[in-house]
Design a protein around this motif. Structure first.
Motif, PDB file in Angstrom:
ATOM      1  N   GLY A   1       5.775   8.659  -0.751  1.00  0.00           N
ATOM      2  CA  GLY A   1       5.809   7.576   0.218  1.00  0.00           C
ATOM      3  C   GLY A   1       4.491   6.847   0.326  1.00  0.00           C
ATOM      4  N   ALA A   2       3.392   7.621   0.394  1.00  0.00           N
ATOM      5  CA  ALA A   2       2.072   6.998   0.494  1.00  0.00           C
ATOM      6  C   ALA A   2       1.737   6.231  -0.783  1.00  0.00           C
ATOM      7  N   LEU A   3       2.108   6.809  -1.922  1.00  0.00           N
ATOM      8  CA  LEU A   3       1.850   6.127  -3.188  1.00  0.00           C
ATOM      9  C   LEU A   3       2.582   4.801  -3.245  1.00  0.00           C
ATOM     10  N   ALA A   4       3.839   4.790  -2.813  1.00  0.00           N
ATOM     11  CA  ALA A   4       4.623   3.552  -2.836  1.00  0.00           C
ATOM     12  C   ALA A   4       4.044   2.513  -1.875  1.00  0.00           C
ATOM     13  N   ARG A   5       3.617   2.958  -0.688  1.00  0.00           N
ATOM     14  CA  ARG A   5       3.079   2.013   0.294  1.00  0.00           C
ATOM     15  C   ARG A   5       1.763   1.397  -0.165  1.00  0.00           C
ATOM     16  N   ARG A   6       0.940   2.187  -0.853  1.00  0.00           N
ATOM     17  CA  ARG A   6      -0.415   1.742  -1.160  1.00  0.00           C
ATOM     18  C   ARG A   6      -0.580   1.222  -2.579  1.00  0.00           C
TER      19      ARG A   6
ATOM     20  N   ARG B   1      -5.574  15.918  -0.876  1.00  0.00           N
ATOM     21  CA  ARG B   1      -4.483  15.083  -0.376  1.00  0.00           C
ATOM     22  C   ARG B   1      -5.105  13.897   0.351  1.00  0.00           C
ATOM     23  N   ALA B   2      -4.747  12.702  -0.109  1.00  0.00           N
ATOM     24  CA  ALA B   2      -5.391  11.487   0.405  1.00  0.00           C
ATOM     25  C   ALA B   2      -4.371  10.507   0.961  1.00  0.00           C
ATOM     26  N   ASP B   3      -3.277  10.997   1.548  1.00  0.00           N
ATOM     27  CA  ASP B   3      -2.275  10.103   2.131  1.00  0.00           C
ATOM     28  C   ASP B   3      -2.908   9.178   3.170  1.00  0.00           C
TER      29      ASP B   3
END
Length: 210
Positions: free
Chosen positions: A164-169, A197-199
C-alpha cells in the motif's frame, strides 16, 4: 519479522559502528555496503547519512547511485518506455557496475572507481573522472534491485515498503509490477542483513544488526 522504532540518524550511527567492527574479508581491503530500496523509499537519504557517519569516524567513503549506471535509452525503451519487465532486468547496467565499481575493489584492485557512467537526460556517457577509494574505505551503493546479483556486499540494508505504501508513494505506477517481481524472485527482506520498514518516512523501524 520483529521491528523496533529508530531514527534515520541513529540507524546511520549504528550501521557505521557495525562496519567499524568488520574486517574486510576475501573481497579485498574495502568494505561494500548496499542501501537497497525503490525510489519511493528514497535510498539516497539513508545512504548519505551513513556516509556522513562513517566520515565522522575517520573512514574514507564513496557513495555511488545505480541511477548513474542506466543503460542507453535505445536499450531501456526497446519494448516501450513503460515496460515493467525491462525496468526490472534491463534498465540498470549490472555489467558496468561489476566492471567499474566492484572490479577495482577486488583483491589487488586499484581502488579507482567510476562514480557514474551514463547521463539518462542527455543519453550519453557522463565522462566523470575516476575516484580513488583508499584501502580501508567503504563503498556505499544505493538504488533499487541491488540484491540477487551476487554483488559482494559486506552489509546489505533493504528499505521495505508495504504494498500500500509503495503504491501511494510511487509516482511511476507502471513500475509497481517490477517491484512485485523483485519481492517474488529475490525476496530482498530475506536476502538483506538489515531491513528497515519505511512506510512512514518520519518513523522508520528496523530489524536490528545481524
Amino acid at each position: 519479522m520483529r521491528l523496533e522504532p529508530i531514527t534515520w540518524e541513529r540507524l546511520a550511527g549504528a550501521l557505521a559502528g557495525h562496519l567499524d567492527g568488520l574486517a574486510p574479508g576475501d573481497g579485498g581491503p574495502w568494505l561494500k555496503v548496499a542501501v537497497d530500496g525503490p525510489p519511493a523509499a528514497a535510498p539516497e537519504g539513508p545512504a548519505g547519512l551513513l556516509a556522513e557517519a562513517l566520515r565522522l569516524r575517520g573512514r574514507a567513503v564513496l557513495t555511488v547511485a545505480t541511477g548513474g549506471f542506466l543503460r542507453p535509452a535505445s536499450l531501456r525503451f526497446e519494448y516501450g518506455k513503460e515496460d515493467p519487465d525491462t525496468y526490472f532486468s534491463g534498465w540498470f547496467d549490472t555489467g558496468a557496475l561489476w566492471r567499474e565499481v566492484f572490479g577495482p575493489l577486488e583483491p589487488g584492485g586499484s581502488g579507482r572507481v567510476l562514480p557514474d557512467l551514463w547521463d539518462p537526460a542527455a543519453d550519453r556517457a557522463t565522462r566523470s573522472p575516476y575516484r580513488e577509494l583508499a584501502p580501508g574505505g567503504v563503498l556505499v551503493l544505493h538504488g533499487p534491485f541491488l540484491l540477487g546479483h551476487w554483488f559482494p556486499f559486506d552489509l546489505a540494508v533493504h528499505l521495505a515498503l508495504s504494498p500500500g505504501a509503495l503504491a501511494r508513494r510511487t509516482e511511476a505506477a507502471w513500475t509497481l509490477p517490477a517491484f512485485e517481481r523483485y519481492e517474488q524472485e529475490v525476496g530482498p527482506a530475506g536476502a538483506a542483513d538489515v531491513v528497515v520498514r519505511a512506510d512512514d518516512p518520519r518513523h522508520p523501524a528496523w530489524t536490528g544488526l545481524p
